[in-house]
Design an enzyme around this catalytic site. Structure first.
Site, PDB file in Angstrom:
ATOM      1  N   ASP A  12       0.888  -1.159   0.000  1.00  0.00           N
ATOM      2  CA  ASP A  12       0.000   0.000   0.000  1.00  0.00           C
ATOM      3  C   ASP A  12       0.929   1.212   0.000  1.00  0.00           C
ATOM      4  OD1 ASP A  12      -2.243   1.674   0.221  1.00  0.00           O
ATOM      5  OD2 ASP A  12      -2.103   1.664   2.411  1.00  0.00           O
ATOM      6  N   GLU A  37      -0.846  -1.328  -5.006  1.00  0.00           N
ATOM      7  CA  GLU A  37      -2.083  -0.589  -5.261  1.00  0.00           C
ATOM      8  C   GLU A  37      -1.863   0.384  -6.400  1.00  0.00           C
ATOM      9  OE1 GLU A  37      -5.086   0.911  -2.200  1.00  0.00           O
ATOM     10  OE2 GLU A  37      -3.958   2.703  -2.732  1.00  0.00           O
ATOM     11  N   ASP A  56      -2.794   1.079   6.977  1.00  0.00           N
ATOM     12  CA  ASP A  56      -1.885   0.784   5.867  1.00  0.00           C
ATOM     13  C   ASP A  56      -1.389  -0.662   5.938  1.00  0.00           C
ATOM     14  OD1 ASP A  56      -1.340   3.821   4.947  1.00  0.00           O
ATOM     15  OD2 ASP A  56      -1.303   3.660   7.133  1.00  0.00           O
TER      16      ASP A  56
END
Length: 185
Positions: free
Chosen positions: A7, A68, A141
């Site tokens: 992330d 991501e 996160d």
């Protein structure tokens, strides 16, 4: 299969590793969040992220890296930082010959919660449950990095089958062929 999920972010970059495969329950291997100070030089922040990502790749030897996909936000500065962190991760994987997959936030949310508009609390709750963790990963996160890895673990077999089907179908089956004589007259 071992997947390292990332992330990306400059202030907080989540990195999670999971194992799993057909007929196996997914298992969390490791998760960390790299934090860099907002007032530090950009190059130093990216270096910190790169060093930790490389350490995790070298220690856990993932089969693939799931990152991501950066999406448009209102804050261009945030998007740029996220994109730069993503680039550092992709470069580290490429140097090690590790394939990189990109997943949108809505793909990840749908994969782990069944709904592409799930909020962070729902994703964290589902990751905790699906990976049978004793406590929720924090900050968000960390949960997001594990969710990216899990998303890829579950989606990659389907994506591979679709790619194989597309390849075996050949170019003649990719578009509808209508003889010119049958087109609207």
């Amino acid at each position: 299969m071992r997947v390292l999920g990332v992330d990306p972010g400059l202030t907080r970059c989540g990195i999670g590793v999971i194992d799993g495969g057909p007929g196996q329950a997914p298992r969390a291997v490791d998760v960390v969040v790299v934090r860099t100070p907002a007032d530090a030089e950009l190059a130093q922040r990216l270096l910190q992220i790169a060093e930790r990502v490389e350490e995790m790749m070298d220690r856990h030897r993932p089969d693939t890296v799931a990152i991501e996909r950066v999406f448009s936000q209102h804050n261009v500065r945030t998007v740029m930082g996220t994109a730069q962190a993503s680039g550092v991760v992709a470069l580290a994987a490429a140097r090690r010959g590790i394939p990189v997959a990109w997943h949108t936030p809505s793909e990840v949310k749908a994969a782990v919660s069944g709904h592409g508009n799930a909020d962070k609390a729902q994703v964290t709750a589902m990751i905790t449950r699906l990976l049978k963790l004793t406590e929720a990963p924090k900050p968000a996160d960390a949960a997001d990095a594990l969710a990216l890895a899990l998303c890829h673990l579950w989606r990659s077999p389907m994506q591979a089958r679709m790619a194989a089907a597309k390849t075996s179908a050949g170019p003649s089956h990719t578009a509808l062929s209508v003889p010119r004589s049958r087109m609207a007259r």
